[in-house]
Write a protein that holds these residues in place. Structure first.
Motif, PDB file in Angstrom:
ATOM      1  N   ARG A  40      -9.701   0.036  -4.551  1.00 38.06           N
ATOM      2  CA  ARG A  40      -9.586  -1.315  -3.988  1.00 38.06           C
ATOM      3  C   ARG A  40     -10.978  -1.909  -3.758  1.00 38.06           C
ATOM      4  O   ARG A  40     -11.202  -3.089  -4.044  1.00 38.06           O
TER       5      ARG A  40
ATOM      6  N   ASP B  48       0.823  -1.207   0.000  1.00 35.33           N
ATOM      7  CA  ASP B  48       0.000   0.000   0.000  1.00 35.33           C
ATOM      8  C   ASP B  48       0.857   1.257   0.000  1.00 35.33           C
ATOM      9  O   ASP B  48       0.528   2.241  -0.674  1.00 35.33           O
TER      10      ASP B  48
ATOM     11  N   LEU C 264      -0.600   0.843  -9.829  1.00 33.92           N
ATOM     12  CA  LEU C 264      -0.499  -0.543  -9.371  1.00 33.92           C
ATOM     13  C   LEU C 264       0.072  -1.444 -10.455  1.00 33.92           C
ATOM     14  O   LEU C 264       0.962  -2.259 -10.195  1.00 33.92           O
TER      15      LEU C 264
ATOM     16  N   TRP D 270       2.381   1.564  -3.459  1.00 31.65           N
ATOM     17  CA  TRP D 270       1.315   1.904  -4.410  1.00 31.65           C
ATOM     18  C   TRP D 270       0.956   3.378  -4.299  1.00 31.65           C
ATOM     19  O   TRP D 270       0.806   4.078  -5.309  1.00 31.65           O
TER      20      TRP D 270
ATOM     21  N   LEU E 197      -7.276   5.459  -3.568  1.00 31.04           N
ATOM     22  CA  LEU E 197      -6.785   4.081  -3.627  1.00 31.04           C
ATOM     23  C   LEU E 197      -7.733   3.138  -2.899  1.00 31.04           C
ATOM     24  O   LEU E 197      -7.979   2.016  -3.360  1.00 31.04           O
TER      25      LEU E 197
END
Length: 479
Positions: free
Chosen positions: A79, A20, A171, A23, A75
């Motif tokens: 997700r 994370d 990603l 990313w 993000l």
């Protein structure tokens, strides 16, 4: 004024960074690459004081900017969309597997052609699996998966927002550099196929256990012995796993011209189930396990590359400060007020008084300071401001009193510095030095100070005029 609490995010991990963090850092890098740098003065100041090498400070800066710009929430939204997209894809795979099994068997009114049934169950799977194997051999780093691409497309459609495309791009780029992108695609694709084939197997078992079917083969051009040999070849591997295979006499007799006993139909059912397990489920299971293993291995090897465009320029900006407010380094040569050093070692620990570009004709400090109050000095140069902000970033002051010269015009630079200073203190108030005098001489300038400070979020109670209440409020913050 409320202070920004960064104590929870100033402790970067000492070992391998999490996916994370990397990313988010890659997303911040791409955003700045596409749309220019963001206002990161406060984030850089916090990151410069963090322990560890440059990559850790870059990750800390990204976490701070992620909260500031909303990229961290972006993000998280992507997700969630990816999870929803995967669930939808798995649901489609489940329904496809059930439909393939029911279509292969038919409604039971007509005899089931075993080769047609086998093709309906394994045909598309075999083609896509062989394509994956061939692509993996021919282009190891670029082997893509149609189902995984579909998953990404659905995820992008579900995740709305200006930066969602950057989240997906970051990603994919991060995983591609680590050699894990094709294994991510393989993990998703093989799992969907595995679910579909398992659903087909469960449907076969349920339907064949509750209904009667008749299995035959039929041909116009081929010799009947061809089906005998083909059945034997396809049944060799399932037989090694314990599945029964019809013998040559049973295969020859299953041409649809004669009635066969129920035991013969059961053997054909087991042959069909064995072929589905052996040539469908087991290869997909092994490929999925391989993809998961290689993906985890790639994720374990993820590292931040400081030489990437967007990171290389941060090396000098994130270099740790070589000095602090109370060091013994020589001050820069300039004419005018200097930061005081009375009780300077307590700056940030004790309540702190600081001047904001006060004119040379004003004394510093403007009043005698109690022993419990730290003297932050009169800030009149960029170096002085930087050193004080670095000190307060490392040791946020419980109370900070900023002294402003009310005779000056409040500009954007002064307001920005006030905001930066207040972010490094638990409570902040402003002392407008000479406010009563300037209110009588130039009421528009006094009003400008108050209007702009209120617009910046300063409450009326945080604007002080006289020395006594200002110093009393500051001293109350001791201890």
């Amino acid at each position: 004024m409320p202070a920004l609490n960064t104590s929870a995010i100033s402790s970067a991990p000492a070992a391998r960074a999490a996916l994370d963090d990397l990313w988010l850092a890659e997303t911040v890098r791409l955003r700045e690459e596409h749309w220019g740098p963001v206002d990161d003065a406060q984030a850089v100041r916090q990151a410069r004081l963090a322990p560890g090498p440059l990559p850790q400070r870059i990750l800390l800066r990204a976490r701070l900017l992620g909260r500031q710009t909303g990229l961290a929430a972006c993000l998280a939204a992507w997700r969630r969309a990816a999870v929803i997209g995967l669930v939808l894809l798995l649901g489609a795979g489940l329904m496809a597997g059930i439909g393939a099994a029911l279509g292969a068997l038919g409604d039971g009114a007509r005899a089931v052609n075993v080769l047609h049934a086998l093709g309906a169950l394994l045909g598309l799977h075999a083609l896509t699996f062989l394509f994956w194997v061939g692509a993996s051999v021919a282009t190891p780093r670029g082997a893509g998966q149609g189902l995984a691409r579909l998953w990404l497309w659905v995820s992008r459609r579900l995740a709305r927002g200006p930066d969602t495309s950057l989240a997906a791009q970051a990603l994919l780029g991060l995983l591609a550099r680590a050699g894990g992108l094709r294994w991510l695609f393989g993990t998703v694709s093989h799992f969907v196929w595995l679910l579909a084939l398992t659903a087909a197997l469960a449907t076969l078992l349920l339907v064949l256990s509750t209904a009667s079917y008749r299995f035959i083969w039929a041909t116009t051009l081929l010799d009947p012995q061809t089906f005998v040999r083909l059945t034997d070849v396809l049944g060799w591997l399932p037989a090694r796993l314990g599945f029964s295979v019809p013998d040559a006499a049973l295969v020859a007799a299953s041409d649809g011209t004669r009635q066969l006993p129920a035991l013969a139909q059961a053997q054909w059912s087991m042959w069909l189930i064995g072929a589905l397990v052996t040539y469908g489920i087991l290869p997909r299971l092994l490929a999925w396990l391989l993809s998961v293993f290689m993906l985890r291995r790639a994720l374990a090897g993820l590292r931040l590359d400081p030489d990437l465009p967007g990171y290389a320029g941060l090396a000098s900006r994130l270099a740790p400060p070589a000095d602090t407010l109370d060091d013994d380094a020589p001050a820069p040569a300039w004419q005018g007020p200097r930061i005081g050093h009375a009780n300077a070692s307590a700056v940030g620990v004790a309540p702190t008084l600081v001047g904001l570009e006060l004119a040379p004709d004003l004394p510093w400090p403007p009043a005698a300071l109690p022993a419990t109050v730290a003297d932050g000095g009169n800030l009149d140069t960029r170096e002085q401001r930087r050193r004080l902000l670095d000190t307060l970033a490392a040791r946020p002051a419980p109370r900070l009193l900023i002294v402003c010269d009310a005779r000056q015009t409040p500009d954007r630079g002064a307001l920005a510095l006030i905001a930066d200073l207040s972010a490094a203190a638990q409570r902040t108030r402003l002392w407008l030095l000479g406010d009563d005098d300037i209110a009588a001489a130039a009421p528009s300038r006094a009003a400008a100070w108050r209007d702009r400070l209120r617009a910046a979020g300063v409450a009326e109670e945080d604007l002080l005029r006289d020395a006594a209440p200002a110093l009393r409020w500051l001293e109350e913050g001791h201890g």
